[in-house]
Motif scaffolding. Sequence first.
Motif, PDB file in Angstrom:
ATOM      1  N   VAL A  16      -1.714  13.372 -30.033  1.00  0.00           N
ATOM      2  CA  VAL A  16      -0.291  13.646 -29.880  1.00  0.00           C
ATOM      3  C   VAL A  16       0.029  15.102 -30.209  1.00  0.00           C
ATOM      4  N   ASP A  17      -0.612  15.655 -31.236  1.00  0.00           N
ATOM      5  CA  ASP A  17      -0.320  17.027 -31.652  1.00  0.00           C
ATOM      6  C   ASP A  17      -0.712  18.048 -30.595  1.00  0.00           C
ATOM      7  N   ALA A  18      -1.612  17.679 -29.698  1.00  0.00           N
ATOM      8  CA  ALA A  18      -2.055  18.616 -28.658  1.00  0.00           C
ATOM      9  C   ALA A  18      -1.067  18.693 -27.500  1.00  0.00           C
ATOM     10  N   LEU A  19      -0.112  17.776 -27.426  1.00  0.00           N
ATOM     11  CA  LEU A  19       0.886  17.811 -26.368  1.00  0.00           C
ATOM     12  C   LEU A  19       1.916  18.895 -26.657  1.00  0.00           C
ATOM     13  N   PRO A  20       2.471  19.534 -25.625  1.00  0.00           N
ATOM     14  CA  PRO A  20       3.428  20.635 -25.834  1.00  0.00           C
ATOM     15  C   PRO A  20       4.596  20.273 -26.746  1.00  0.00           C
ATOM     16  N   LYS A  21       5.119  19.073 -26.627  1.00  0.00           N
ATOM     17  CA  LYS A  21       6.247  18.641 -27.452  1.00  0.00           C
ATOM     18  C   LYS A  21       5.828  17.654 -28.538  1.00  0.00           C
ATOM     19  N   THR A  29      10.515   8.535 -26.237  1.00  0.00           N
ATOM     20  CA  THR A  29       9.442   9.451 -26.612  1.00  0.00           C
ATOM     21  C   THR A  29       8.249   8.675 -27.160  1.00  0.00           C
ATOM     22  N   ILE A  30       7.160   9.383 -27.357  1.00  0.00           N
ATOM     23  CA  ILE A  30       5.981   8.765 -27.970  1.00  0.00           C
ATOM     24  C   ILE A  30       6.325   8.240 -29.356  1.00  0.00           C
ATOM     25  N   ALA A  31       7.026   9.061 -30.151  1.00  0.00           N
ATOM     26  CA  ALA A  31       7.392   8.653 -31.511  1.00  0.00           C
ATOM     27  C   ALA A  31       8.247   7.397 -31.500  1.00  0.00           C
ATOM     28  N   GLU A  32       9.184   7.316 -30.567  1.00  0.00           N
ATOM     29  CA  GLU A  32      10.056   6.137 -30.494  1.00  0.00           C
ATOM     30  C   GLU A  32       9.272   4.887 -30.113  1.00  0.00           C
TER      31      GLU A  32
END
Length: 264
Positions: free
Chosen positions: A147-152, A100-103
């Motif tokens: 990032v917050d604008a992405l669905p997940k 994921t992006i966070a990872e």
Amino acid sequence: MDGTPHGAAITAESLAVKGPRGWAFRDVDICAPPGSLVALEGPSGSGRTCLLLTLTGRMRPTSGRAEVAGLPLPGKMAAVRRVSALAHVPGVAELDAALTIAEHLRERGLLERRFAGPPLTLLRPRAGREAARARTDAALAAAGLDVDALPKGATTAVRELERLDALRLSLALALIGRPRLIAVDDTDLKLLDAEREQAWALLRSLAEAGTSVLAVCSQAPPGALVVPTAPDTQRPASRTTSAHARTGHGRKGATGALTETGRA
């Protein structure tokens, strides 16, 4: 502040790389000041990626000389690697589709604190985490990835990202280390016209903010310093030449000039 530009100046004279199958590129001359957007333009197989890797200290030149941020190549390849970053180069620096992006951001932050951060941050983990978070936020903003604008949100996997957002994430990860030179391969690959314009606008904004940018492409945008990697016979005729550079590829005498597009 001493007034020294953050970006890395790039110079090259008769730079060449030869492999088992012949010349990857040769006779490359470049003179790009700090904060330049340099487009390595040519068709696939014309030596674009080899030139990008050479100018970022990842590939040893066969002949000629170059300097990046005042560091000579090939003599200071390790030092050039420390001041440059690869945002996206297939087979060398790629996103993991399963993460994921966070990872990805967490992994890059850990690497920065462990290998690139001040030693005191290892003794003060909370301060180190706060500094890393600030660098990450700044890198995401510079790369234009909301990032917050992405669905997940941050749990979005790389495989779920559109090509342009994946490019933005790659740039953000590279920018976390605050490099003086950032390099991108296949910049305009699989992008629609509108997306291509956005990608180049993003790279131009990074250069204008002071970070030098090397970008491999099939067609350079207006305003970029162009280093053509294809032979003369394969280059577009509508190029305005200047005395900044020349490149040759594949045969003796196939030389051309670095150009700045969009200028008479």
